[in-house]
Motif scaffolding. Structure first.
Motif, mmCIF file in Angstrom:
data_model
loop_
_atom_site.group_PDB
_atom_site.id
_atom_site.type_symbol
_atom_site.label_atom_id
_atom_site.label_comp_id
_atom_site.label_asym_id
_atom_site.label_seq_id
_atom_site.Cartn_x
_atom_site.Cartn_y
_atom_site.Cartn_z
ATOM 1 N N GLN A 46 0.835 -1.200 0.000
ATOM 2 C CA GLN A 46 0.000 0.000 0.000
ATOM 3 C C GLN A 46 0.874 1.256 0.000
ATOM 4 O O GLN A 46 0.581 2.223 -0.714
ATOM 5 C CB GLN A 46 -0.935 0.011 1.213
ATOM 6 C CG GLN A 46 -1.941 1.137 1.189
ATOM 7 C CD GLN A 46 -2.859 1.075 -0.029
ATOM 8 O OE1 GLN A 46 -3.420 0.031 -0.330
ATOM 9 N NE2 GLN A 46 -2.998 2.182 -0.732
ATOM 10 N N ASP B 253 -1.843 5.354 -12.113
ATOM 11 C CA ASP B 253 -2.839 4.310 -11.872
ATOM 12 C C ASP B 253 -2.394 2.996 -12.499
ATOM 13 O O ASP B 253 -2.617 1.923 -11.941
ATOM 14 C CB ASP B 253 -4.193 4.702 -12.464
ATOM 15 C CG ASP B 253 -4.901 5.765 -11.644
ATOM 16 O OD1 ASP B 253 -4.569 5.927 -10.455
ATOM 17 O OD2 ASP B 253 -5.791 6.435 -12.203
ATOM 18 N N ARG C 37 0.072 1.256 -10.226
ATOM 19 C CA ARG C 37 -0.640 0.692 -9.068
ATOM 20 C C ARG C 37 -1.400 -0.568 -9.475
ATOM 21 O O ARG C 37 -1.384 -1.575 -8.766
ATOM 22 C CB ARG C 37 -1.585 1.726 -8.451
ATOM 23 C CG ARG C 37 -0.871 2.770 -7.612
ATOM 24 C CD ARG C 37 -1.867 3.572 -6.791
ATOM 25 N NE ARG C 37 -2.758 4.365 -7.623
ATOM 26 C CZ ARG C 37 -2.524 5.619 -7.985
ATOM 27 N NH1 ARG C 37 -1.438 6.226 -7.605
ATOM 28 N NH2 ARG C 37 -3.398 6.258 -8.733
ATOM 29 N N ASP C 38 -2.061 -0.511 -10.624
ATOM 30 C CA ASP C 38 -2.777 -1.690 -11.128
ATOM 31 C C ASP C 38 -1.815 -2.851 -11.332
ATOM 32 O O ASP C 38 -2.129 -3.999 -11.014
ATOM 33 C CB ASP C 38 -3.482 -1.377 -12.449
ATOM 34 C CG ASP C 38 -4.710 -0.498 -12.273
ATOM 35 O OD1 ASP C 38 -5.218 -0.383 -11.132
ATOM 36 O OD2 ASP C 38 -5.170 0.071 -13.287
ATOM 37 N N ARG D 169 -0.673 -4.333 -7.933
ATOM 38 C CA ARG D 169 -1.761 -5.120 -7.349
ATOM 39 C C ARG D 169 -1.950 -6.442 -8.102
ATOM 40 O O ARG D 169 -2.192 -7.477 -7.493
ATOM 41 C CB ARG D 169 -3.074 -4.335 -7.346
ATOM 42 C CG ARG D 169 -3.084 -3.168 -6.398
ATOM 43 C CD ARG D 169 -3.030 -3.628 -4.969
ATOM 44 N NE ARG D 169 -3.135 -2.475 -4.080
ATOM 45 C CZ ARG D 169 -2.817 -2.509 -2.813
ATOM 46 N NH1 ARG D 169 -2.392 -3.628 -2.260
ATOM 47 N NH2 ARG D 169 -2.934 -1.446 -2.067
ATOM 48 N N CYS E 196 2.100 1.789 -3.464
ATOM 49 C CA CYS E 196 1.004 2.282 -4.312
ATOM 50 C C CYS E 196 0.689 3.744 -4.024
ATOM 51 O O CYS E 196 0.428 4.524 -4.940
ATOM 52 C CB CYS E 196 -0.242 1.424 -4.120
ATOM 53 S SG CYS E 196 -0.116 -0.227 -4.838
#
Length: 169
Positions: free
Chosen positions: A61, A70, A73-74, A77, A64
Motif C-alpha cells: 500500500q 494508476d 498501481r494496477d 496489485r 502504491c
C-alpha cells in the motif's frame, strides 16, 4: 577451487565456475583434445540460500500510495494478487482473463520462465481489481501497456524506505 575459496569467492560463484570448467573439459574430450575431466569428480560446494524478506500488505500500500500512475498501481496489485512474474504479467491479455471461469491464464503465450502456462484462481480482491481495470481498458488487448515500471518501482521503493524490494518480492 581451493584457490578461489581462499580468495573469498562465494560458493555459488565457484560452483558455476566449476560447471563451466567441466563443460569445457567435456568439449575437449569429445574433440580429442583432452583425455580426462578433472572437474567431473568434484561435488558442488554447499550454498546458503538467503532468506527473502516478505512484503506486507501495508508495504505494498505504501508503494502504491507514493506513485501517481494508476497503471503502475494496477500492475503492482496484479502481481500481488496473482504471483505472476514481472514479464509474465506484462504479456497477459484480456482474453486470458476468464471472468466466467473465475481464473487468469498466466503464460498463455508460452513464454513463461519454465515454458508452462498456469491458471490462477481469482480471489475476490483480484476479481474486483480486474473488473475495475477492465472498465477502464477502453478495448485494449493487453492488461498493461509496457511502461517503465522498473524505474517507477525504483523511485517508489526509495521514497518509502524499501530499497530491498524488487518485482520478485
Amino acid at each position: 577451487r581451493n584457490h578461489r575459496q581462499a580468495q573469498g569467492i562465494a560458493n555459488s560463484t565457484i560452483n558455476t565456475e566449476m560447471s563451466v570448467a567441466s563443460k569445457v573439459f567435456q568439449y575437449a574430450i569429445d574433440n580429442g583434445i583432452a583425455t580426462e575431466n578433472p572437474v567431473s569428480t568434484l561435488k558442488p560446494l554447499k550454498c546458503a540460500k538467503p532468506e527473502r524478506q516478505l512484503l506486507s500488505n501495508e508495504d505494498i500500500q505504501k508503494l502504491c500510495d507514493t506513485v501517481k500512475s494508476d497503471k503502475f498501481r494496477d500492475y503492482l496489485r496484479f502481481l500481488q494478487y496473482t504471483g505472476a512474474r514481472e514479464q509474465e504479467a506484462l504479456r497477459v491479455r484480456w482474453i486470458d482473463v476468464e471472468f466466467s471461469r473465475n481464473r487468469v491464464h498466466i503464460g498463455a503465450d508460452g513464454l513463461s520462465k519454465n515454458g508452462k502456462s498456469r491458471y490462477v484462481e481469482m480471489s475476490e480482491s483480484l476479481r474486483v481489481h480486474l473488473q475495475c481495470m477492465h472498465s477502464k481498458s477502453e478495448g485494449a488487448e493487453m492488461l498493461f501497456i509496457d511502461e517503465v515500471f522498473r524505474t517507477k518501482l525504483e523511485l517508489a521503493r526509495k521514497r518509502v524506505g524499501l530499497d530491498w524490494v524488487g518485482f520478485h518480492d
